[in-house]
Design an enzyme around this catalytic site. Structure first.
Site: not given
Ligand code: C5P
Length: 315
Positions: A11, A102-103, A106, A141
């Site tokens: 994405k 990579a954002g 993946g 995500d």
């Molecule tokens: O949800 P996920 O584990 O992919 O998120 C990775 C990190 O990104 C989280 O640990 C948090 O530090 C940050 N994040 C956030 N707010 C979100 C999504 C992600 O602060 N809504």
């Protein structure tokens, strides 16, 4: 019992606005997410024993419990022990095409594919919303990766409203091979630098979300207006990533100089993407920026916007 092959698209973020802090430590976001044709392949195969194994052809992808694909299978095994007992364990093979850290989600899309595939293999019969609820426990995500297409995502990123399909647009992506940006670092640094702009009242939060929902980007998407979408690309995380990683800014400037519809860092970076209206134009921009930057570590891809998330291969 049969094996399944799934296609797991990456994405990009067409829009990412950080609105405030959440009680769970995450951020309240308003994002517009878009699936693209750059995709991993996930093959899942029953193995008669009670274990989960993960293999990936990419040396830097962990094969252990830290892999989100493993965590997806472990979560389903924990929630549905009878299915695991009846059907046995699973061998997960990841063919990695999406660059890591990579954002581009993946890891999240691989986990989404495991949820969809195991739901089929273990005959769980989960609904879309049950799958998405489990997905949100793995990462913010992951629910979007299951559904895919074009969507507005609010809350942590897990509350989804589908938007008009944009499958007429193309994208060029570029990333320095050895540069990865930690998502945790990006959000933490943003909080350190910009938390005074965060809203905390529920009403203010809803106002900010509504502003995106009824705003110009969603309108441009509804009109499938690529030029307008390109102008309205936005990502708050650029405010922390670009000063720290000037090479990302340079890439963005190189794409801009090619007269693309728009260019932006995706998610927490460091991948930069540029929008074009045709594949020919995407390939032209790729070659021009490759020549202009002439950096041996730079990798490029072209991809098409797609309107689906996880799907079975060959279907
Ligand atoms: O949800 P996920 O584990 O992919 O998120 C990775 C990190 O990104 C989280 O640990 C948090 O530090 C940050 N994040 C956030 N707010 C979100 C999504 C992600 O602060 N809504």
């Amino acid at each position: 019992m049969r094996s399944y092959s799934l296609i797991a698209p990456a994405k990009i973020n067409l829009y990412l606005e950080i609105i405030g802090d959440r009680p769970d430590g995450y951020h309240e976001l308003a994002m517009i997410l878009q699936s693209i044709s750059l995709a991993d392949q996930i093959d899942i195969e029953p193995i008669g024993i009670d274990t989960i194994s993960v293999r990936c052809d990419h040396a830097e992808v962990p094969n252990d419990k830290t892999n989100l694909a493993y965590r997806a299978a472990a979560l389903l095994a924990e929630q549905f022990p009878d299915a695991m007992a009846q059907f046995g364990g699973v061998a997960i093979n990841i063919t990695k095409n999406i660059p890591i850290a990579a954002g581009l989600a993946g890891g999240s899309t691989d986990a989404a594919a495991v949820l969809v595939g195991l739901d089929l293999m273990w005959q769980l019969g989960l609904t879309q919303s049950e799958l998405e609820e489990l997905a949100a426990q793995i990462g913010s995500d992951v629910p979007f990766c299951i559904q895919g297409g074009t969507a507005l995502a609010t809350g942590r990123g897990e509350e989804l409203s589908p938007l008009t399909n944009l499958d007429h647009l193309y994208v060029v992506l570029a990333k320095y091979r050895n540069l990865g940006i930690s998502t945790v670092w990006a959000y933490k640094t943003y909080r350190q630098q910009f938390s005074e702009t965060y809203v905390s009242e529920v009403q203010d939060l809803q106002t900010r979300q509504h502003r995106v929902h009824s705003g110009p980007m969603v309108s441009a998407i509804m009109h499938r207006n690529g030029a307008e979408i390109g102008k309205l690309l936005h990502n708050d995380l650029e405010k922390v990533a670009l000063p720290e990683y000037p090479q990302v800014l340079e890439l963005r400037q190189a794409f801009e100089s090619q007269g693309v519809l728009g260019t932006m860092m995706s998610g927490s970076g460091p991948t930069v993407f540029a929008l074009t209206e045709s594949e020919t134009e995407a390939l032209r921009v790729l070659e021009a920026v490759k020549t202009q930057m002439a950096h041996p570590e730079l990798e490029f891809w072209t991809a098409k916007f797609v309107s689906t998330g996880i799907r079975l291969a060959h279907s």
